[in-house]
Motif scaffolding. Sequence first.
Motif, mmCIF file in Angstrom:
data_model
loop_
_atom_site.group_PDB
_atom_site.id
_atom_site.type_symbol
_atom_site.label_atom_id
_atom_site.label_comp_id
_atom_site.label_asym_id
_atom_site.label_seq_id
_atom_site.Cartn_x
_atom_site.Cartn_y
_atom_site.Cartn_z
ATOM 1 N N LYS A 10 -10.803 -27.381 -25.557
ATOM 2 C CA LYS A 10 -10.103 -27.710 -24.606
ATOM 3 C C LYS A 10 -10.758 -28.001 -23.308
ATOM 4 C CE LYS A 10 -6.022 -27.251 -24.415
ATOM 5 N NZ LYS A 10 -5.089 -28.243 -24.669
ATOM 6 N N GLU B 20 -11.522 -31.436 -23.372
ATOM 7 C CA GLU B 20 -10.197 -32.491 -23.092
ATOM 8 C C GLU B 20 -9.833 -32.785 -21.723
ATOM 9 O OE1 GLU B 20 -5.798 -31.646 -24.009
ATOM 10 O OE2 GLU B 20 -6.981 -31.594 -25.657
ATOM 11 N N MET C 242 -8.208 -23.509 -16.148
ATOM 12 C CA MET C 242 -7.657 -23.021 -17.338
ATOM 13 C C MET C 242 -7.702 -21.348 -17.184
ATOM 14 S SD MET C 242 -10.010 -22.912 -21.033
ATOM 15 C CE MET C 242 -9.594 -24.614 -21.169
ATOM 16 N N ILE D 73 -5.353 -20.147 -22.527
ATOM 17 C CA ILE D 73 -5.932 -19.726 -23.790
ATOM 18 C C ILE D 73 -5.834 -18.326 -24.037
ATOM 19 C CG2 ILE D 73 -8.325 -19.503 -25.094
ATOM 20 C CD1 ILE D 73 -7.804 -22.234 -25.069
ATOM 21 N N GLU E 167 -12.126 -23.915 -30.047
ATOM 22 C CA GLU E 167 -10.875 -24.280 -29.360
ATOM 23 C C GLU E 167 -11.042 -24.523 -27.845
ATOM 24 O OE1 GLU E 167 -7.320 -22.336 -30.597
ATOM 25 O OE2 GLU E 167 -7.718 -22.451 -32.667
ATOM 26 N N ALA F 208 -4.337 -25.536 -18.691
ATOM 27 C CA ALA F 208 -4.380 -24.941 -19.947
ATOM 28 C C ALA F 208 -4.394 -23.459 -20.115
ATOM 29 C CB ALA F 208 -5.652 -25.605 -20.583
#
Length: 120
Positions: free
Chosen positions: A113, A116, A80, A101, A109, A99
């Motif tokens: 994430k 997930e 991420m 951010i 959030e 991901a």
Amino acid sequence: MSKQILIIEDDDDILQVLETVLTYNEFTVVGIDGTDDIFESIEKYKPDLILTDYLLSGLNGGRICQLIKSNKETCHLPVMLISAYPELATSFGNFGFDAFINKPFNIGELVDKIDELLEK
């Protein structure tokens, strides 16, 4: 057993917030301010997910992501990328991150994430 997250962030205040929030959410967290050898850091900390800032001294988050995703031993690790400069971080390509951010980030959030990505 809780999942291990390696955070690479050179801003001490943001690193502390991330460590606190993720520990509260029952993750095992290791925070470092940078790395010149991501594979050495992966071997040492054995993360289930890597959360890295884009702008770092030494290897930047994009390059860290590229190295992880291009290596057959580590390409399965979710990465991420976080950044206060999303246009900068994404203008040079995706880097293969799982991901992205924006900073400042919404804690809910961020945790959603991560959950997930770790369920995949």
